[in-house]
Design a protein around this motif. Structure first.
Motif, PDB file in Angstrom:
ATOM      1  N   ARG A 171      38.573 125.868  71.201  1.00  0.00           N
ATOM      2  CA  ARG A 171      37.902 125.181  72.301  1.00  0.00           C
ATOM      3  C   ARG A 171      37.184 126.199  73.199  1.00  0.00           C
ATOM      4  O   ARG A 171      37.711 127.286  73.452  1.00  0.00           O
TER       5      ARG A 171
ATOM      6  N   ARG B 175      44.777 117.043  88.774  1.00  0.00           N
ATOM      7  CA  ARG B 175      44.452 115.890  89.622  1.00  0.00           C
ATOM      8  C   ARG B 175      45.367 114.715  89.345  1.00  0.00           C
ATOM      9  O   ARG B 175      45.807 114.013  90.256  1.00  0.00           O
TER      10      ARG B 175
ATOM     11  N   ASP C 295      35.073 126.448  79.110  1.00  0.00           N
ATOM     12  CA  ASP C 295      34.798 125.389  80.081  1.00  0.00           C
ATOM     13  C   ASP C 295      35.578 124.120  79.768  1.00  0.00           C
ATOM     14  O   ASP C 295      36.033 123.406  80.672  1.00  0.00           O
ATOM     15  N   GLN C 296      35.773 123.808  78.461  1.00  0.00           N
ATOM     16  CA  GLN C 296      36.567 122.633  78.105  1.00  0.00           C
ATOM     17  C   GLN C 296      38.028 122.822  78.501  1.00  0.00           C
ATOM     18  O   GLN C 296      38.676 121.882  78.972  1.00  0.00           O
TER      19      GLN C 296
ATOM     20  N   LEU D 176      39.224 124.701  80.992  1.00  0.00           N
ATOM     21  CA  LEU D 176      39.327 124.593  82.449  1.00  0.00           C
ATOM     22  C   LEU D 176      39.167 123.152  82.916  1.00  0.00           C
ATOM     23  O   LEU D 176      39.877 122.692  83.818  1.00  0.00           O
ATOM     24  N   LYS D 177      38.247 122.426  82.297  1.00  0.00           N
ATOM     25  CA  LYS D 177      38.053 121.026  82.667  1.00  0.00           C
ATOM     26  C   LYS D 177      39.302 120.209  82.393  1.00  0.00           C
ATOM     27  O   LYS D 177      39.706 119.359  83.205  1.00  0.00           O
ATOM     28  N   ARG D 178      39.943 120.452  81.253  1.00  0.00           N
ATOM     29  CA  ARG D 178      41.162 119.727  80.910  1.00  0.00           C
ATOM     30  C   ARG D 178      42.282 120.061  81.889  1.00  0.00           C
ATOM     31  O   ARG D 178      43.051 119.171  82.306  1.00  0.00           O
ATOM     32  N   ARG D 179      42.397 121.316  82.287  1.00  0.00           N
ATOM     33  CA  ARG D 179      43.447 121.708  83.233  1.00  0.00           C
ATOM     34  C   ARG D 179      43.232 121.056  84.601  1.00  0.00           C
ATOM     35  O   ARG D 179      44.187 120.625  85.258  1.00  0.00           O
ATOM     36  N   ARG D 180      41.968 120.953  85.046  1.00  0.00           N
ATOM     37  CA  ARG D 180      41.690 120.297  86.324  1.00  0.00           C
ATOM     38  C   ARG D 180      42.065 118.813  86.274  1.00  0.00           C
ATOM     39  O   ARG D 180      42.600 118.254  87.237  1.00  0.00           O
ATOM     40  N   GLN D 181      41.775 118.162  85.145  1.00  0.00           N
ATOM     41  CA  GLN D 181      42.130 116.753  85.011  1.00  0.00           C
ATOM     42  C   GLN D 181      43.637 116.555  85.073  1.00  0.00           C
ATOM     43  O   GLN D 181      44.139 115.635  85.727  1.00  0.00           O
TER      44      GLN D 181
END
Length: 762
Positions: free
Chosen positions: A725, A739, A728-729, A731-736
């Protein structure tokens, strides 16, 4: 006219001289084919002329291309009119997948659409497949008939029908489905029957609706490939598994691929465990295995992840395994034509291969049936034999000490193997009861071999592996087996004046007369046999029945004559056909017309007895806890089709109507212009159920896809997809995830004060 002009411009002998269009010819040349095989050279011109053809040639001779090339030439390109135009029926899912793969490769420049309809797959995905308007449907008969009845499909636009492995279709119990499909097909269609074997009386195939057919029969002389080497190894039943391990470790190279044919799926599971634990990469396939597992295991063998494939007869028909080197018949087949199909997996398309067959004392008559079918004499091994092809020899048991000890140790360590061995032994007992009996001629020859003290030497390709000590030991054991004492147990250590000695002398004098009479009778019979062999062999014209069925017959050395024969009843001697065993091996077995006609009996009391039997049939009802009358007509509901036949009601359900209502799909009328499917209904079919060849793939697949996705695909075109992966994918998954976790915590904090207030009020 255009095809004729193109053919005249090119040199004869190649695909260019057949007048194929540019797209089809380009696909053939890209595939690497330059010169057609004999079956292709004979059948393709006839099919291009629009004639119905029954083609018979040995396996691996290129029959698939023989019916696919004319089909692509006739259809040319995709039609926007709703309705399938070509149908190919295959007996097994593996053969259907193989046919689809080959059609996509040679038809990549024709802009045609293909659909694969198989049992065990999602029927809703196949609904969307049919709605995408494929030109060619490659299917198995059961699931295709289910879709035809469920969707109320009209097949009046079909102009090209192929029955691949036609005899196997009828043998596997698809007769009911085939007759219903044939009834729904239009009269103005071209029908082709392709198979490696066909019966002498083509009664079942005449029902397929052939009009003035032409028979192309190219296997009259050669049923096996010239590049195939065969070896028949005699052994005890208990030594089969050890012999297989010895072959895989010492005879067959580790980089070669081998297919092992067994009798039942229980043997497949047992042998697979033993071979895997011996250090050889192994995979397996049998009919009741899950379709996904079958596909994965076949891919392992094709990609050479595993070099040994253990199967039942499910893989004996029509499957093209590239670069296959060896075939092992662990259990000898009961039918000669099944042997032809098994060993036909090797020595294909000019390559060489070897077939090893294990033969026990019970299987010798079946081996003799095979020799009669092939028209070859039985060649046994002896010390002077140098050639190894087609030799029947002994597998020395002295070579198997290591393998036998290894199998014994595995059984002692794992009780699961003992259970598998017991289940396989019980399954073989049931299998032996279901196999047909060998011919009377083969049984008689086997008895003569045993009566004449038949001796069998070591097979020539194993002689080098037997050392001098082992050879001396084998000769000693053979001498002990052949030793016959001249005295009985009553005469051992006894004096001449004892009564037992006198009784045995009198008895021996009486038997000497009987033995002398039997010996003289055998000598007279052998003399008569020699005299009969000197007589010229009578030739029988076996083409009479075939010529009455087909308008034209294309076969090596065949000339149609109208000469009248005269038969003198006074001096006429009845005799059998010279090729009776070959034709018997090519017949359909129990389902042949002559076998059914011979079994019919007129019984005037059948009706009363049948009613009595029906009244007595009962079954146990688990809900009522008692026996109830078993009426098949009431237990299984049946519906009447357009042909007037009754089929199970399970073919017609409301699944298709529910699918249309859920996805808001309009019903397609035959002959209308095709319309794109909604995105929700097309989503499942885009996973690979509909295949678009080069020409209109960009128009059909790109419908309903956003421009952003198209641009992403264009950027990634030609690049190898990475399994990692991007950053950026991640990091995006970790932010989701963070939240989501904070949202759950805040909701818990808000709910705590409310519960505290409720507790104070109480």
């Amino acid at each position: 006219m255009k095809r004729g002009k193109n053919g005249k411009k090119k040199k004869s002998g190649g695909f260019q001289s057949m007048g194929l269009n540019y797209g089809v010819l380009k696909g053939v040349l890209r595939k690497g084919y330059k010169v057609p095989t004999p079956i292709q050279r004979k059948t393709i011109p006839l099919i291009l002329d629009g004639k119905d053809v029954v083609a018979m040639a040995r396996t691996g001779s290129g029959k698939t291309a023989a019916f696919l090339l004319p089909m692509l030439e006739r259809l040319k390109t995709h039609s926007a009119q709703v309705g399938c135009r070509a149908l190919v029926l295959s007996p097994t899912r593996e053969l259907a997948i193989q046919t689809l793969k080959f059609a996509k490769e040679i038809g990549r420049f024709t802009a045609l659409r293909y659909a694969l309809i198989l049992g065990g797959e999602s029927i809703e995905a196949q609904f969307s497949t049919i709605h995408e308007n494929p030109d060619i449907i490659i299917a198995t008969p059961g699931r295709f008939l289910h879709l035809v009845i469920e969707m109320d499909l009209k097949l009046s636009l079909i102009e090209y029908v192929v029955f691949d492995e036609a005899d196997r279709l009828f043998e596997m119990g698809f007769s009911e489905q085939l007759h219903e499909i044939i009834h729904r097909l239009p009269e103005a269609k071209q029908t082709l029957l392709f198979s490696a074997t066909l019966p002498k009386l083509l009664i079942d195939f005449a029902k397929a609706g052939l009009h003035d057919p032409t028979l192309v029969r190219l296997d009259v002389d050669t049923k096996l490939s010239d590049q195939l080497k065969t070896a028949f190894l005699h052994m005890r039943p208990d030594d089969k598994l050890a012999s297989l391990l010895y072959l895989l470790h010492n005879v067959i190279r580790s980089d070669q691929q081998t297919v092992v044919f067994t009798a039942t799926k229980h043997h497949v599971e047992y042998i697979k465990e033993i071979v895997s634990q011996s250090g050889i990469s192994t995979t397996y396939i049998y009919s009741s295995l899950d379709p996904t597992a079958r596909k994965i295991n076949a891919a392992k063998f094709t990609n050479k992840t595993a070099n040994v494939l253990i199967v039942t007869d499910v893989a004996a028909r029509g499957i093209d395994i590239p670069m296959l080197d060896n075939v092992v018949n662990y259990h000898f087949p009961a039918k000669p034509k099944l042997f032809v199909h098994r060993v036909g997996r090797v020595a294909r398309a000019g390559r060489s291969g070897t077939a090893y067959s294990f033969v026990t004392a019970e299987e010798v008559p079946y081996m003799l049936d095979l020799y009669l079918f092939l028209g070859r004499p039985l060649v046994t091994a002896n010390r002077q034999t140098a050639d190894t092809d087609g030799i029947y020899g002994l597998f020395p048991p002295g070579l198997l000490h290591t393998e036998v000890d290894f199998i014994r140790c595995l059984h002692e360590k794992a009780t699961e193997l003992v259970d598998l061995h017991r289940v396989a032994s019980n399954a073989y007992k049931q299998y032996s009861r279901s196999t047909p009996s060998p011919s009377a001629e083969s049984v008689r020859r086997h008895k003569e071999m045993m009566r004449n003290d038949f001796k069998l030497a070591t097979h020539p390709f194993l002689v080098e592996m037997v050392d001098s000590v082992e050879q001396t030991r084998m000769e000693l054991l053979e001498g002990v087996k052949q030793y016959k004492p001249t005295t009985t147990i009553f005469e051992v250590g006894c004096k001449t004046k004892m009564a037992a000695v006198d009784v045995m002398k009198l008895k021996r004098q009486h038997h000497d007369q009987v033995i002398a009479a039997v010996t003289q009778k055998k000598q007279r019979e052998s003399g008569n046999d020699t005299a009969d062999k000197r007589k010229p062999q009578l030739q029988l014209n076996t083409w009479d029945g075939i010529e009455s069925t087909f308008s034209a017959v294309i076969a090596p050395g065949h000339r149609k004559t109208n000469q009248k024969t005269f038969q003198d009843k006074t001096h006429y001697i009845p005799y059998s056909s010279t090729d009776q065993y070959s034709e018997k091996g090519l017949s359909l077995g129990e389902k042949s017309f002559d076998r059914q006609a011979a079994g019919e009996v007129l019984d005037l009391t059948t009706d009363e007895n049948t009613e009595k039997v029906k009244q007595k049939q009962k079954k146990w009802d688990r809900k009522r806890k008692r026996f109830v009358h078993d009426d098949n007509s009431q237990r299984q509901k049946r519906i009447k089709t357009e042909s007037g036949a009754f089929i199970p009601a399970s073919y017609k359900t409301n699944v298709y109507e529910q699918w249309r209502d859920r996805h808001k799909v309009d019903a397609q009328q035959l002959g209308d212009k095709e319309r794109p499917l909604p995105a929700t209904a097309r989503r499942r079919s885009l996973k690979g159920r509909v295949w678009h060849t080069k020409g209109d793939s960009s128009q059909s697949i790109s419908r309903g896809i956003s421009s952003k996705t198209k641009q992403k695909w264009a950027n990634q075109k030609g690049k190898k997809r990475s399994e990692l992966r991007p950053v950026d994918q991640i990091l995006k998954r970790r932010r989701q995830v963070e939240r989501t976790r904070q949202r759950h915590q805040s909701s818990k904090k808000r709910s705590k004060p409310q519960t505290a207030k409720k507790n104070r009020k109480r």
